[in-house]
Structure formats: C-alpha cells, structure tokens
Motif scaffolding. Structure first.
Motif, PDB file in Angstrom:
ATOM      1  N   ARG A 186       1.495   1.464  11.200  1.00  0.00           N
ATOM      2  CA  ARG A 186       0.222   1.775  10.536  1.00  0.00           C
ATOM      3  C   ARG A 186      -0.052   0.683   9.515  1.00  0.00           C
ATOM      4  O   ARG A 186       0.847  -0.072   9.140  1.00  0.00           O
ATOM      5  CB  ARG A 186       0.334   3.121   9.778  1.00  0.00           C
ATOM      6  N   ILE A 244      -0.247  -0.915   5.962  1.00  0.00           N
ATOM      7  CA  ILE A 244       0.563  -0.572   4.785  1.00  0.00           C
ATOM      8  C   ILE A 244      -0.210  -0.804   3.498  1.00  0.00           C
ATOM      9  O   ILE A 244      -0.078  -0.065   2.540  1.00  0.00           O
ATOM     10  CB  ILE A 244       1.886  -1.394   4.803  1.00  0.00           C
ATOM     11  N   TYR A 245      -1.050  -1.792   3.469  1.00  0.00           N
ATOM     12  CA  TYR A 245      -1.814  -2.044   2.223  1.00  0.00           C
ATOM     13  C   TYR A 245      -3.236  -1.518   2.341  1.00  0.00           C
ATOM     14  O   TYR A 245      -3.708  -0.741   1.540  1.00  0.00           O
ATOM     15  CB  TYR A 245      -1.869  -3.562   1.935  1.00  0.00           C
ATOM     16  N   MET A 246      -3.885  -1.936   3.402  1.00  0.00           N
ATOM     17  CA  MET A 246      -5.329  -1.643   3.504  1.00  0.00           C
ATOM     18  C   MET A 246      -5.542  -0.164   3.827  1.00  0.00           C
ATOM     19  O   MET A 246      -4.666   0.466   4.425  1.00  0.00           O
ATOM     20  CB  MET A 246      -5.938  -2.489   4.640  1.00  0.00           C
ATOM     21  N   TRP A 302       8.923  -2.100   7.149  1.00  0.00           N
ATOM     22  CA  TRP A 302       7.689  -2.339   6.373  1.00  0.00           C
ATOM     23  C   TRP A 302       7.194  -3.755   6.567  1.00  0.00           C
ATOM     24  O   TRP A 302       5.991  -4.007   6.556  1.00  0.00           O
ATOM     25  CB  TRP A 302       7.988  -2.085   4.882  1.00  0.00           C
ATOM     26  N   ALA A 303       8.149  -4.720   6.753  1.00  0.00           N
ATOM     27  CA  ALA A 303       7.705  -6.119   6.887  1.00  0.00           C
ATOM     28  C   ALA A 303       6.797  -6.233   8.108  1.00  0.00           C
ATOM     29  O   ALA A 303       5.735  -6.860   8.048  1.00  0.00           O
ATOM     30  CB  ALA A 303       8.935  -7.019   7.031  1.00  0.00           C
ATOM     31  N   PHE A 363     -10.821 -15.009   8.236  1.00  0.00           N
ATOM     32  CA  PHE A 363     -11.338 -13.892   7.427  1.00  0.00           C
ATOM     33  C   PHE A 363     -11.864 -14.482   6.126  1.00  0.00           C
ATOM     34  O   PHE A 363     -11.156 -15.199   5.439  1.00  0.00           O
ATOM     35  CB  PHE A 363     -10.211 -12.896   7.140  1.00  0.00           C
ATOM     36  N   ARG A 401       5.094  -3.812   9.475  1.00  0.00           N
ATOM     37  CA  ARG A 401       3.826  -3.090   9.221  1.00  0.00           C
ATOM     38  C   ARG A 401       2.891  -3.977   8.404  1.00  0.00           C
ATOM     39  O   ARG A 401       1.672  -4.023   8.621  1.00  0.00           O
ATOM     40  CB  ARG A 401       4.127  -1.795   8.442  1.00  0.00           C
ATOM     41  N   GLU A 402       3.462  -4.733   7.449  1.00  0.00           N
ATOM     42  CA  GLU A 402       2.613  -5.600   6.624  1.00  0.00           C
ATOM     43  C   GLU A 402       1.990  -6.686   7.483  1.00  0.00           C
ATOM     44  O   GLU A 402       0.794  -6.977   7.368  1.00  0.00           O
ATOM     45  CB  GLU A 402       3.472  -6.233   5.521  1.00  0.00           C
ATOM     46  N   LEU A 451      -1.945  -7.293   7.905  1.00  0.00           N
ATOM     47  CA  LEU A 451      -2.651  -8.471   7.383  1.00  0.00           C
ATOM     48  C   LEU A 451      -2.961  -9.488   8.463  1.00  0.00           C
ATOM     49  O   LEU A 451      -3.898 -10.272   8.321  1.00  0.00           O
ATOM     50  CB  LEU A 451      -1.795  -9.130   6.281  1.00  0.00           C
ATOM     51  N   LEU A 452      -2.178  -9.500   9.583  1.00  0.00           N
ATOM     52  CA  LEU A 452      -2.445 -10.538  10.591  1.00  0.00           C
ATOM     53  C   LEU A 452      -2.834  -9.952  11.936  1.00  0.00           C
ATOM     54  O   LEU A 452      -3.351 -10.642  12.785  1.00  0.00           O
ATOM     55  CB  LEU A 452      -1.195 -11.428  10.782  1.00  0.00           C
ATOM     56  N   PRO A 506      -7.027  -9.330   6.837  1.00  0.00           N
ATOM     57  CA  PRO A 506      -7.430 -10.262   5.759  1.00  0.00           C
ATOM     58  C   PRO A 506      -6.724 -11.595   5.772  1.00  0.00           C
ATOM     59  O   PRO A 506      -7.317 -12.607   5.428  1.00  0.00           O
ATOM     60  CB  PRO A 506      -7.072  -9.495   4.478  1.00  0.00           C
ATOM     61  N   LEU A 507      -5.477 -11.654   6.205  1.00  0.00           N
ATOM     62  CA  LEU A 507      -4.772 -12.933   6.018  1.00  0.00           C
ATOM     63  C   LEU A 507      -5.097 -13.946   7.105  1.00  0.00           C
ATOM     64  O   LEU A 507      -4.600 -15.060   7.076  1.00  0.00           O
ATOM     65  CB  LEU A 507      -3.255 -12.677   5.979  1.00  0.00           C
ATOM     66  N   ARG A 508      -5.935 -13.541   8.048  1.00  0.00           N
ATOM     67  CA  ARG A 508      -6.272 -14.522   9.089  1.00  0.00           C
ATOM     68  C   ARG A 508      -7.129 -15.621   8.471  1.00  0.00           C
ATOM     69  O   ARG A 508      -7.929 -15.373   7.563  1.00  0.00           O
ATOM     70  CB  ARG A 508      -7.050 -13.832  10.210  1.00  0.00           C
TER      71      ARG A 508
END
Lengths: 158, 165, 344, 364
Positions: free
Chosen positions: B139, B141-143, B119-120, B156, B122-123, B127-128, B151-153
């Motif tokens: 795939r 995991i959040y969005m 999962w790490a 963004f 996938r996250e 996000l990056l 989003p975490l770029r």
C-alpha cells in the motif's frame, strides 16, 4: 546475604526514599527559568536573528545587487534588481524584496555575500498582525530596533 | 578482476562466490570508493539475496534505494533501477546489488528474506510506482490512499499536480 | 421561636454547613496553587507567579476560564449519565466533610461550639462509605462519554478503587480496635491523654493506609485512570467547562479528605504534638484547628512530592500490589497488633 | 460472548507519540494483539526537493530531518558528499566535527531519556534532562547561532573556528553534567516502579533485531556490538578511545542504560577531542558553484538514533541526480510490532519511547 539485603531494601522502600531525597534537593536548589518579557537573555554574538541590510559610513548601501544571495538561498526568499548609475563601477539595488516567512535563517546568504551587506541582527521579536509586513521591500531592510518593532506591529513596543 | 578489490579479502571472497554460482546472471560489477556494486538480472534477485543471507552471512538489509533514470539512462537503459544495500555483521562488509526495472515491470519482493524490506518496498511503490510481487500488503506509505501519480518520478512536477490532492 | 433557639438551632448549624462546604473549596484552591508551585519548584521551574501575588489568583483564574468555557456534550454520549457523574463525584466527597472533626469543641458563654457539622457514632464508616461513592461518578462519566479512552479509564478506576478499599478497611480496623470506637471525635480524644499517637504505635497500618489512600484518589504512582501519556486524559477526556472543573475539584477534595482521615486516625487530629508533656504546654496556645491544618498541609505536600518523583505503575502491577502485598500485610498486621495487645 | 477486540487509535495527535505518528492498535482489554504504525503526516517531500537544489543548499534542509539531532544529519550528508568528491578534510575540521557530533548525541540521548521517562510517569526527569540539554543548545547557539536547526557543517569543514569562548563554554557545561546524570540515575535506575515498567518489556532477540535491520542503542541493547564509529571509523573517530556499551537484555531497561552509558562515552570523546585539537584551517576551500563528476556513494554514520546513511548519485551538474536518506527511525519503527506483541497497552508508550524515533526522519 544479598538476598536478605535486597528484600530489606525492597521492604523499607529505600529506592523510593532515595528518589524523594533527590527531588527534595532540587526543590531547594536555584531555579533556572527567567521571567521572559521582563528579563530577556541577550542573544549571543553569532545569533542568527532577522536579516538586515547595512550601509557603509558614507550612507551608501553596501549591497551591490550581485544576486549571489538570491542564487544560494535554498527557499528563494530574495527578489533583487539592480541598476548601474553612469560612470560608476558598482551597481545599486533598485528592488530588494525579501520574504521573511520563507526564510529558514540558514545563513548561507550571509556567507556568500561579497560585501557583507546582509548580516544577521539580534532581533528575534518578529510577530506581526498580518502577512503584509513579512514581505520586506528595500528601504525596510535597513530598519532596526524601535522602528523595526513599529514596522512589524506598531504595537506596545514592549 | 576489479582493481583494488584485492585488499578487501572479504569482498573478494563474496565476489568470487557470486561469480561462481550466478555467473550467468551478473550483468556487471563496479568497485569505486571502496564500495562493491554488482548488477544482476531482475529474475534472479530473490535467489541471490537468499544465498547472500544464508550462506555468506549478509544478515541485514540496510536500505532499498529506487532510482528513476529517465534523464540519465540515455538510450536503451531501463527506466528504473533498484539498489539493495546489504551489510554483514560481524564482518562489517558492505555490498550493493543493483537490479534494473523497466516501466511497468514487477520485481519479486524480498520481505521473505529480509523483514526490513517491507516498508522500504512500500515506500518505493508509493514514490516511484514499482510493484513488488509477493509483498504482504503493498500500500502507499506516505501519500494518502487516493493520491494519483508517483511524486519521485522525474516527470512529476516539483510543485505537484495543480488539481492534485 | 425565641432568639435563643433561632440562633442555636438554625443559624449556627447553617453557618457550620456553609463553613463545611467552603472549607474544602478553599483547600482546593490552595491545593491547586500548591501543586503547581511545588511540582514546578521540584523541576527547577518557578511556577505560576503572574496572576496575583506569587500566583495566588492562578486557581481562580483557572476556575473562571473553565466557567466560561463551552460545555460540550458528545452527540452519542448518554446525556443523563454524562451530566450526573460530575455531581456524583463532587458531592460525595463534599458530604463526607460533614463528619470530619476539624478542631476540638470549646465553650462560648454556656454553649459548646464543636467544629464539625455532625459527629455521629459511626462517623468513620460514613466517611469511608461516601469516599467510595465517588467511584460511581467516575464509572458513569467514563462509560457515558461513549469513547474508547474514557471507557478504559473508567474500567481501570473501578478495579483500582475496589481492590484498595480492602487494605483501607483492614488498617482502619486496627485503629478502631485500639480506640474502641468508630466515632472520629472519640478516636482523637483517645489519642489525647497520654497515649502515643496511632501513627507511631501502628506504623505498618499508617503506611498501608496512606499508600492505599493515594491509590484510592487515583493520584501519583497510581494515576492510571487519568494517565496523560496513555489514555490522553482518562475518564474525563470528553468533559470540558464546568463539568471538567467539577471532576478537577472533586479529585482535590478527595485528596484533602484522605489526608484529614490520615491525620485524624493516625496523628491525633487537632492535638498539639506533645499533648501532655508539661514542658510543651505552651503549644496549647495555638488552637487545635491550626494544628490540624499544619498536619494536613504536610500530607498534601507529600502527595505532590510523590507525584513529581515517582513513575506510574502499570495496571496489573497495581492490582498485584494490592492483593499480593497490602491485603495480606494488613491482615497479618491486624493479628499481630491484637496478639501484642493481649500479651503485653 | 463473541470475542470482540477493541480497535484503538493512538495519534496522530497523542501526547506520547513523539510527533505525528498514528498507531492502529487491536487491543483485547489492555493486551496488545496487533499494532500498525501509520506514517506520512510529516512528509515534506525532502528527496524531491533535494533533486532540485545544489549540494550546499541541501545542508540546511538536513537539519529538519531528525530535528533533535540536526548536526548528525548534517555530518552524514556532508561526509557522503565529500566521499563522492574524494575531498580531503583538514584534521582540525574533523576534530571540531567530532566534538559537535558528540555534543549532539548527548543532547539527543537526553531528549530521548527525558521523553521516555515522562511517558512512563517520572515527569521531573524530563525537566532535569532538558535542563542539561539547554546547556548544550546554548553551546550550539554560541557556535553557529542556531539552537535546534544548527546548520553546523559545511561541505569541506565547519562554518566557524572553535574559538576560546566556545571551548571554555563546552568545558564548563561538561563539568556540570556528570553530577546531574547521577541524579537522573538515582531517580530511575534502582526505582522499583521504573524497573517494573521497563524490565522484560519490549523484548527482541539479536537475530530478530538484525533481520529487521534494527540499529543504534536498541541493537546494542540486544548484545550486538555494532557501532559504526568503532567498526568502520569515519571522520577520525579512530583517534579517540571510547568503549561501546553493549547489554544482553534487549528490553526497554537495557536500552535506557545503553543511552545513559553512551552519554558518558560522548563526554569522554569530547574531552579527548578538545585536548588533542590540532591547529590548522577549519575548512577546505570549496567552490560555491560545486560541480561533482558522475558517480554514486552510500555513506553511513552512527547517528544518536542508529545508522543514518545517505546515498547520493551525481550527474556532473551542480544538482544531485538522486539523494536517498537511510533513516534509522524508519527501520527501527518496523520492529515496534514485534516488540509490542503480548505486552500491555500502557507498555506501548514505554517501548515507543525506548525506540527513540523521530517523525521528521521517518516521513522525510
């Protein structure tokens, strides 16, 4: 020996009766819930209720519009403008908008305020019929008690 | 020799072992605040982690941290870097493996060595936007699935894209 | 049509039928209030006490709310079955109340008024059969709502009720064996003159019957078909409005039915505690119907008490309990009782 | 008849998923074949927010991560920042922090046991647990003013001193707890239905647990004695003597017993901390506009749910370059699939309760 004892315990439903006795004890013990609107538990002294502005004895607002609270607020609920009257060393707030619906009552502004102008009151009834009253303007920041309730919803004043 | 590493025999042993076996691929290491961090080449990530796990007993991967160095990398530095935070039970030693990843590069997934990386990674992908080769099902995991952008770029916008989902 | 026959043949039976319909309704109202209050009191809460004095009108408030709530039928639901199943569940248990003797019969001016609608020589079988019919409603309801959770709730309740029918049947057998008749009134009369009540004479049968009764009504530790935490609300997830109210009332009616069976079979329906002891003769002043009510209220209280205390069984353990423990236990108990009867 | 497994969907609005978690289950009439947790329904983009807030402003946001244990999140973040700044914390502040953290652990375990018992059917246990938990929330309300979003830590120490009123309140509340906990254990520990629903359910071996990064009471129930308060002591935990409950079973029952035992240990720690509370200042002086030189730190504490860690990278300004939270529930939830294999559908609820996950912490 323990084999037969455990069989007996199991067969004679000892564990179930033990549980039933405990719930019976609670059945007769005193209840913890209170009748909310009639009896209200007074919030403790450090309770983080609705933020209110305060005045000094002379009736002058304590707030000197230094915007420390505006800078520290994580969800930027404040929008403050101040002006310096001639000959005075301090500033007066002309505009002090505070968005209640953004405030998470974290208490950082109360800590950072140099003149203790903004403090938590013990008001927690903050229901209003529309989003309008949730944006507080400067004069409304001083309302407490009955007028505050009237400002919020002017309703039943329970 | 990193200063201060001497009092931590366990970390010292790991450090010497790694410099011995993977001398070539170690780009740098640092030991501040009692935390040993070793920077590796991207290609040897999987073999290093495999040896760490099987030979040195680092049996748990606490976390995989993704960094976007758009503003802080300055010139020449890679856009992203991945930090693998490992710890060893029962020795309670901690180790951080740092790997730099440029834009669009792929990193091979370590789920074969550590299951908790699934999962790490996938996250981080979500996000990056760093892809992981060999990941069982990479795939978001959040969005939601049809969300474009990561989003975490740093580039963004904080308020999110105006036309975004 | 002389006034005499008009009164006795028409008005009294009709009045009794209305009474038999009203009796479970009132018991359900009392039960809803009792359940919410007792569970609340056990958990340290006060429970509903706003609507009416100490919350008495709370059940009626619930009923009114459900009455006006929108009655949603799923698009893909099988409309006919979906609509019929609440009625099936409700009226099967209501019907069973016709055969339940609520009090002894007494004479008013030459006419014996007996407090039950119909006392048939096969009363016990009828009541047991009707209480089993309720299961159809649950199955059709769960199946017809055409969604996964109610389906699982329905499947669970099928297996559960069927496997607990057998221990009930066997334990009832021991009682019938002693009272030599399956007419409920006879069973109570049998316990009257000088006999020890069956509950104390056959403790194992009483315990097995009582626990299987709880399982039969999907209550307390066996409430898997409507397990809130797993199946959201089990077979009646898709029901709303009055149909849900029917299921709700049916469940409580079924509970009252099982309690009255226990009271009649094992604790002498309307008999005061010591029917023959001279010393306790003053107990006879309280009419039989009141004794019957007191005993029922005790068992209903225990229903709620168990619900507030015990965790829920898992499905396979429930079935294992029935087949591996209750069926052999009740069978062995039957043989032991028969053997003891002949040896002593 | 072709084998057709039933595709079931539990959540995101389901009574026993402790928040907005969705479980996609493939079930062969009650036996769980595969289970896939789907998360993201409570994603608030905390890490993006943190990159645009100053260090003191982030503390109230960490309240909202594991909303059942706000003080532990504050503690983890605040300790990480202090390690990054190499800031020396006064002894009294450390002791007050230990008291608050252990009170929060007690409250969090009570909520976990309460929810688990309620999911398995013993609904009164939930109310008894919450009765005790109310006492602890009242302590927080008297100390900082917040019950759930306590915001009970500041960078450099604690917001208020532990005055006589709050100390007396803590002692009075703690005095009443052991008897109530004995009642809960009386209701559950020996109860055959409870044992049947929890013994041998949701099994996981120590090797699998470590390979999947499981931490907290779930790991200690498989026989691995890993408790950061003992192994890598922080915030002067080494001054208190308490023991770490470790069991071998690795099933739902043992996790429940470990949590009950940890509650007793927390009370022991609080009592010792109250006795040995040193005098002195309760908060080091920290400038309001805090600027931290370039550096990075990864710091973990033993939160009630497991090993909660913060990675903070600073770039010299007053806003962090990157803050990543290592969430115990996020990693523990990954081993749900392994634990549920072969168990029945109604066990999934019990296993999920025993894992004690909180969605605020998973979705960030």
């Amino acid at each position: 020996m323990s084999k037969t004892r455990s069989f007996l315990r199991k067969f004679l439903l000892i564990d179930i009766f033990q549980g039933l006795l405990i719930t019976l004890k609670y059945y007769f013990s005193s209840k913890v819930t209170i009748q909310y609107p009639e009896e209200v538990q007074p919030p403790p002294e450090r309770f983080k209720g609705l933020l209110r502005l305060y005045r000094d004895e002379a009736g002058e607002p304590l707030c000197i519009a230094c915007k420390a609270c505006q800078r520290i607020c994580p969800t930027d609920c404040f929008d403050i403008e101040g002006e310096r009257r001639e000959g005075a060393r301090r500033m007066w707030p002309t505009r002090f908008n505070w968005k209640l619906d953004r405030c998470t009552s974290c208490g950082l502004c109360v800590e950072v305020c140099p003149t203790d102008a903004i403090r938590h009151s013990d008001a927690f009834r903050m229901t209003s019929l529309s989003r309008g009253p949730l944006l507080f303007h400067h004069p409304e920041m001083y309302l407490t008690g009955e007028e505050l309730q009237k400002y919020f919803c002017g309703g039943c004043l329970r | 020799m990193l200063d201060g590493l001497a009092e931590f025999p366990r970390l010292l042993r790991v450090y010497d072992f790694l410099t011995g076996k993977f001398g070539g691929s170690i780009l740098g290491s640092s030991f501040e605040k009692k935390e040993l961090a070793i920077k590796m080449k991207r290609e040897d990530l999987l073999p290093v982690l495999a040896t760490l796990r099987h030979e040195l007993g680092f049996n748990a991967l606490a976390d995989v941290i993704g960094l976007d160095n758009l503003r802080s990398a300055g010139d020449g530095g890679a856009r992203f870097s991945l930090l693998y935070q490992l710890y060893e039970f029962p020795g309670f030693a901690r180790l951080r493996i740092v790997v730099d990843v440029a834009e669009g590069e792929e990193v091979d997934s370590v789920t074969s060595v550590y299951k908790s990386a699934n999962w790490a990674e996938r996250e981080i992908f979500d996000l990056l936007g760093i892809r992981f080769a060999g990941h069982p099902d990479l795939r978001r995991i959040y969005m939601p699935e049809d969300f474009e952008g990561h989003p975490l770029r740093k580039d963004f916008p904080l308020e999110g894209k105006p036309d975004g989902v | 049509m002389t006034a005499q026959t008009l009164l006795f043949e028409l008005l009294i039976p009709v009045a009794k039928i209305i009474a038999v319909i009203l009796y479970p309704m009132i018991m359900v109202i009392v039960m809803i209030w009792l359940e919410r209050r007792v569970v609340a009191w056990i958990q340290g809460r006060v429970g509903p006490n706003r609507v009416g004095f100490q919350g008495i009108l709370q059940p009626t408030a619930d009923a009114l709310k459900l009455f006006f709530k929108e009655d949603i039928i799923q698009r893909e639901a099988d409309a006919f079955l979906f609509n019929i199943s609440p009625h099936l569940v409700m009226f099967s248990s209501l019907l069973a109340f016709c055969f339940v003797p609520l009090g002894e019969s007494f004479r008013i001016g030459g006419y014996t008024l007996n407090l039950w609608v119909a006392s048939s020589p096969v009363g016990l079988l009828l009541v047991l059969g009707l209480s089993a019919v309720g299961v159809f409603g649950i199955i059709f309801g769960g199946w017809a709502s055409n969604s996964k959770y109610p389906l699982m709730g329905a499947l669970r309740s099928v297996v559960q009720v069927l496997s607990y029918e057998i221990p009930i049947g066997l334990t009832v057998l021991t009682v019938v064996f002693f009272s030599r008749s399956i007419d409920l009134v006879e069973i109570v009369n049998h316990q009257q003159h000088g006999k020890i009540w069956f509950g104390f004479m056959l403790p194992v049968s009483f315990i097995v019957f009582w626990i299987s009764g709880i399982a039969e009504t999907n209550r307390a530790p066996f409430d898997l078909p409507e397990a809130e935490s797993e199946l959201v609300a089990g077979y009646h997830t898709e029901y709303s409005g009055m149909k849900f109210a029917y299921f709700y009332i049916a469940e409580y009616t079924h509970m009252v039915l099982v309690s009255s069976l226990v009271v009649i079979l094992f604790f002498g329906g309307w008999l005061p505690p010591f029917p023959n002891a001279r010393f306790f003769s003053f107990l006879h002043w309280i009419p039989g119907f009141v004794w019957y009510l007191i005993k029922i209220m005790f068992f209903l209280y225990v229903y709620v008490w168990i619900r507030a205390t015990l965790p829920r069984y898992r499905f396979d353990a429930l079935i294992k309990l029935a087949w591996k423990w209750f069926v052999p236990l009740s069978m062995a108990n039957f043989f032991v009782v028969v053997a003891l009867k002949y040896l002593l | 008849m072709a084998f057709k497994e039933l595709e079931l969907n539990m959540g995101p609005q389901h009574p026993s998923t402790h928040g907005v978690l969705r479980l996609k289950l493939a079930v062969d009439n009650e036996v769980v074949l595969s289970i896939e947790p789907i998360i993201g329904y409570l994603h608030r983009g905390m890490e993006k927010l943190w990159e645009n807030l100053t260090y003191p402003q982030i503390v109230p946001l960490t309240d909202r991560l594991d909303y059942l244990a706000a003080v532990s999140n504050n503690l983890a973040y605040v300790l990480a920042v202090e390690k990054l700044m190499d800031l020396e914390i006064p002894k009294r502040a450390q002791y007050i922090r230990v008291i608050l953290a252990e009170l929060q652990r007690l409250a969090s375990h009570l909520a976990a046991v309460g929810f688990m018992a309620n999911d398995i059917g013993a609904m009164s246990v939930l109310l008894y647990c919450f009765q005790i938990r109310e006492g602890i929330l009242d302590i927080f309300e008297n100390y900082t003013g917040g019950r759930l979003t306590v915001h009970g830590m500041r960078i450099g120490g604690v917001p208020f001193d532990l005055d006589e009123k709050v100390t007396a309140m803590i002692r009075k509340t703690l005095a009443g707890i052991p008897e109530k906990i004995r009642d809960i254990e009386g209701l559950l520990n020996e109860n055959r239905i409870w044992k049947h629903r929890t013994k041998g359910i949701g099994l996981i071996s120590p090797e699998d647990a470590l390979a999947r990064g499981l931490t907290g009471p779930a790991l200690r129930a498989t026989g691995v004695a890993w408790d950061i308060r003992k192994n890598i002591p922080y915030c002067s935990y080494e001054d208190f003597d308490f023991d770490v409950p470790v069991l071998k079973g690795g099933d739902v029952y043992d996790r429940y017993i470990v949590r009950m035992e940890e509650m007793r240990q927390s009370m022991r720690i609080i009592e010792q901390a109250l006795e040995k509370l040193p005098p002195g200042i309760f908060r080091a002086t920290v400038p309001h506009s805090l600027k931290i030189p370039v550096g990075e730190v990864f710091f973990t504490i033993e939160a009630p749910k497991g090993e909660l860690g913060f990675y903070i990278k600073s770039n010299g300004t007053d806003k962090p370059e990157r803050v990543k939270m290592k969430s115990p529930s996020f990693i523990n939830l990954q081993s749900l699939e392994l634990m549920c294999k072969g168990n029945l559908f109604s066990d999934v609820v019990g296993i999920l309760g025993s894992l004690d996950i909180v969605l605020g912490e998973i979705d960030k």
